[in-house]
Design a protein around this motif. Structure first.
Motif, PDB file in Angstrom:
ATOM      1  N   ARG A  28       8.545   1.949   4.555  1.00 30.71           N
ATOM      2  CA  ARG A  28       8.320   2.929   5.352  1.00 30.71           C
ATOM      3  C   ARG A  28       9.246   3.337   6.249  1.00 30.71           C
ATOM      4  N   HIS A  33       8.155   5.359  -0.647  1.00 33.28           N
ATOM      5  CA  HIS A  33       6.493   5.402  -0.787  1.00 33.28           C
ATOM      6  C   HIS A  33       6.141   4.667  -1.769  1.00 33.28           C
ATOM      7  N   THR A  34       6.465   4.255  -3.073  1.00 30.48           N
ATOM      8  CA  THR A  34       6.230   3.253  -3.973  1.00 30.48           C
ATOM      9  C   THR A  34       6.154   1.962  -3.397  1.00 30.48           C
ATOM     10  N   GLU A  37       3.480   1.463  -0.922  1.00 27.40           N
ATOM     11  CA  GLU A  37       2.154   1.316  -1.536  1.00 27.40           C
ATOM     12  C   GLU A  37       1.973  -0.100  -2.134  1.00 27.40           C
ATOM     13  N   ALA A  40       1.516  -2.565   0.678  1.00 33.51           N
ATOM     14  CA  ALA A  40       0.342  -2.351   1.397  1.00 33.51           C
ATOM     15  C   ALA A  40      -0.744  -3.029   0.694  1.00 33.51           C
ATOM     16  N   ALA A  41      -0.634  -2.967  -0.929  1.00 41.48           N
ATOM     17  CA  ALA A  41      -1.703  -3.526  -1.912  1.00 41.48           C
ATOM     18  C   ALA A  41      -1.692  -5.030  -1.578  1.00 41.48           C
TER      19      ALA A  41
END
Length: 52
Positions: A28, A33-34, A37, A40-41
């Motif tokens: 972050r 962004h990838t 993501e 976060a997953a």
């Protein structure tokens, strides 16, 4: 160390969660962004596996 999921203790989940959170924060901070993501997953999966 590879361990069957049933043998992983809460300490291992806590450590995995902490490192994954650090990686997410770095993604972050660098506006990756990838990466954010993906991490976060991964956090959701760690929580699911830990029964949280």
């Amino acid at each position: 160390m590879n361990m069957p999921v049933g043998m992983v203790g809460s300490d291992e989940y806590d450590e995995a969660r902490a490192w994954t959170r650090k990686a997410l924060q770095e993604c972050r901070r660098h506006q990756d962004h990838t990466g954010a993501e993906v991490y976060a997953a991964n956090l959701k999966e760690i929580d699911r596996a830990a029964g949280v």
